[in-house]
Enzyme design. Structure first.
Site, mmCIF file in Angstrom:
data_model
loop_
_atom_site.group_PDB
_atom_site.id
_atom_site.type_symbol
_atom_site.label_atom_id
_atom_site.label_comp_id
_atom_site.label_asym_id
_atom_site.label_seq_id
_atom_site.Cartn_x
_atom_site.Cartn_y
_atom_site.Cartn_z
ATOM 1 N N ALA A 66 1.220 -6.208 -3.441
ATOM 2 C CA ALA A 66 2.671 -6.294 -3.214
ATOM 3 C C ALA A 66 3.345 -7.219 -4.223
ATOM 4 O O ALA A 66 2.904 -8.347 -4.454
ATOM 5 C CB ALA A 66 2.947 -6.796 -1.800
ATOM 6 N N GLY A 100 -0.150 -2.080 -18.956
ATOM 7 C CA GLY A 100 0.584 -0.854 -19.256
ATOM 8 C C GLY A 100 0.316 0.279 -18.280
ATOM 9 O O GLY A 100 0.032 1.407 -18.688
ATOM 10 N N ASP A 129 6.777 -8.303 6.105
ATOM 11 C CA ASP A 129 7.304 -9.111 4.999
ATOM 12 C C ASP A 129 6.320 -10.239 4.738
ATOM 13 O O ASP A 129 6.163 -11.143 5.560
ATOM 14 C CB ASP A 129 8.678 -9.671 5.376
ATOM 15 C CG ASP A 129 9.319 -10.476 4.258
ATOM 16 O OD1 ASP A 129 8.644 -10.722 3.240
ATOM 17 O OD2 ASP A 129 10.491 -10.866 4.416
ATOM 18 N N GLY A 174 3.341 1.410 -2.286
ATOM 19 C CA GLY A 174 3.905 1.339 -3.627
ATOM 20 C C GLY A 174 3.121 2.184 -4.607
ATOM 21 O O GLY A 174 2.179 2.890 -4.243
ATOM 22 N N PHE A 175 3.510 2.094 -5.860
ATOM 23 C CA PHE A 175 2.913 2.912 -6.915
ATOM 24 C C PHE A 175 1.398 2.726 -6.988
ATOM 25 O O PHE A 175 0.617 3.642 -6.712
ATOM 26 C CB PHE A 175 3.590 2.584 -8.241
ATOM 27 C CG PHE A 175 2.934 3.160 -9.471
ATOM 28 C CD1 PHE A 175 2.369 4.420 -9.458
ATOM 29 C CD2 PHE A 175 2.898 2.434 -10.651
ATOM 30 C CE1 PHE A 175 1.766 4.959 -10.589
ATOM 31 C CE2 PHE A 175 2.313 2.958 -11.787
ATOM 32 C CZ PHE A 175 1.739 4.208 -11.756
ATOM 33 N N LEU A 176 0.964 1.528 -7.347
ATOM 34 C CA LEU A 176 -0.472 1.267 -7.437
ATOM 35 C C LEU A 176 -1.116 1.277 -6.057
ATOM 36 O O LEU A 176 -2.196 1.844 -5.859
ATOM 37 C CB LEU A 176 -0.727 -0.083 -8.113
ATOM 38 C CG LEU A 176 -2.177 -0.587 -8.092
ATOM 39 C CD1 LEU A 176 -3.108 0.388 -8.802
ATOM 40 C CD2 LEU A 176 -2.275 -1.978 -8.719
ATOM 41 N N GLY A 177 -0.451 0.651 -5.085
ATOM 42 C CA GLY A 177 -1.044 0.485 -3.763
ATOM 43 C C GLY A 177 -1.466 1.785 -3.122
ATOM 44 O O GLY A 177 -2.582 1.890 -2.576
ATOM 45 N N GLY A 217 0.778 -1.232 0.000
ATOM 46 C CA GLY A 217 0.000 0.000 0.000
ATOM 47 C C GLY A 217 0.807 1.280 0.000
ATOM 48 O O GLY A 217 0.224 2.371 -0.071
ATOM 49 N N LYS A 220 3.582 -14.387 -11.558
ATOM 50 C CA LYS A 220 2.298 -13.695 -11.410
ATOM 51 C C LYS A 220 1.150 -14.616 -11.812
ATOM 52 O O LYS A 220 0.086 -14.616 -11.174
ATOM 53 C CB LYS A 220 2.271 -12.421 -12.261
ATOM 54 C CG LYS A 220 3.211 -11.325 -11.807
ATOM 55 C CD LYS A 220 2.863 -10.778 -10.437
ATOM 56 C CE LYS A 220 1.679 -9.845 -10.466
ATOM 57 N NZ LYS A 220 1.439 -9.203 -9.145
#
Length: 372
Positions: free
Chosen positions: A86, A185, A63, A21-24, A19, A159
């Protein structure tokens, strides 16, 4: 199903991995904007960046590959919903990809199943149906996953394995519902991979080059649209949870399903790049652009990779980048529209304006700080 941006009632307790991070962090902010009464717990390796100051949002350094620690934290927090974003960087080491994407996801699933979580939404990737050679034209969720020897990108294989684990866990136990979101993208404010490289290319005067004939359509997706898709998935799973043990019709079902999320505006690859460069200040006319043939660029990329490998560096042009910029890859979002009520909330031009504007502002601040 509504797609209104108006604040709504609490969703309960939402736990978001990655949360910061970029998207999070975009999901955290959009969730707080729409459902300000919702309690949010953010898990990340380090929670020092992209923090929201709302008193309803708590941050925990964690973690996810530590199974016992995850179970202890879930037992303490008792979340109703998990949004799992994550993941290590695309260019990280293979063993880290497997440890985080596969083992970490399975650890979270186990902790969620044991602690009464109702809904689990996983951030997968559109690349799980991509191979290195085939073009994707309006690809949908019936396309098979490409993994193992057929998938040269180990990150993508992990993934896909993680997505399969998430969807297989659906209704185990019977009141545990899961789904997966497949972005394509992704770009926007805080982007560390796509826009920064393009803006850097502009600053280096590299906009006069183009690889290939630019006849390949490509999907780029503004980050807030992807955050929007995740929240729609949460709402849909909660609605299904209220109707348990009923199973929706196949044509309406969200639990146990994967969904492509894009801007729904496939564009020619280099048209997107040039829109980014124009926003950054580029005024180079198309008549001054040098067109490099794909085969020639591939050969140049291979040569540069070898030379830079000898120096322990990575070149600006690689074979992977040549392939990436010359293949047609775009996806259908009809399933997300019908079952999630998804519609993009920010168009491509506005997304580019916001994303590039953010980078230029950060560069301006850095220059001012350096000049002090």
């Amino acid at each position: 199903m509504t797609t209104s941006n108006a604040p709504a009632k609490s969703l309960g307790h939402v736990l978001i991995t990655g949360g910061c991070g970029f998207l999070g962090h975009h999901i955290v902010n959009l969730l707080h904007e729409r459902h300000p009464l919702t309690r949010v717990s953010v898990l990340d390796l380090r929670t020092t960046h992209n923090r929201n100051s709302s008193p309803n949002i708590s941050y925990y350094d964690s973690d996810i590959t530590d199974s016992e620690a995850s179970k202890a934290l879930f037992a303490k927090l008792k979340p109703d919903i998990v949004i799992h974003t994550a993941s290590p960087p695309f260019n990280g080491k293979n063993e880290l990809h497997y440890k985080v994407n596969v083992e970490g996801t399975k650890s979270l699933l186990s902790a969620a199943q044991e602690n009464g979580v109702k809904a689990f939404v996983y951030t997968s990737s559109s690349s799980v149906v991509c191979d290195p050679k085939s073009e994707l034209i309006n690809a949908n969720e019936t396309y098979p996953l490409i993994t193992g020897d057929a998938q040269p990108e180990y990150y993508t294989t992990t993934k896909a394995y993680a997505e399969s684990a998430v969807l297989s866990a659906n209704r185990h136990p019977s009141n545990f519902l899961t789904c997966a979101i497949r972005p394509a993208g992704i770009f926007g404010e805080g982007d560390v991979q796509l826009l920064p490289k393009m803006v850097t290319a502009y600053h280096k005067g590299q906009t006069k080059f183009q690889v290939g004939s630019n006849d390949n359509l490509f999907d780029f997706t503004y980050v807030q649209n992807i955050a929007h898709g995740h929240l729609l998935a949460v709402s849909a799973l909660l609605q299904t949870h209220k109707m348990l043990p009923t199973v929706p019709l196949d044509s309406e079902r969200v639990d146990g399903e994967a969904f492509f999320i894009t801007n729904g505006q496939p564009v020619y690859f280099w048209d997107f790049a040039r829109a980014v460069w124009r926003e950054a200040g580029d005024t180079l006319p198309m008549s001054s652009v040098w067109h490099l043939g794909e085969d020639f660029a591939f050969t140049v990329g291979a040569t540069l990779e070898w030379l830079f490998w000898l120096m322990g560096k990575t070149p600006n042009l690689t074979r992977q980048q040549v392939r990436y910029s010359c293949l047609t890859k775009y996806y259908s979002i009809e399933k997300a529209k019908k079952r999630l009520g998804y519609r993009p909330i920010v168009n491509l031009d506005e997304g580019i304006r916001r994303g590039v504007g953010y980078i230029l502002e950060q560069q301006k601040k850095a220059a001012e700080k350096k000049g002090q």
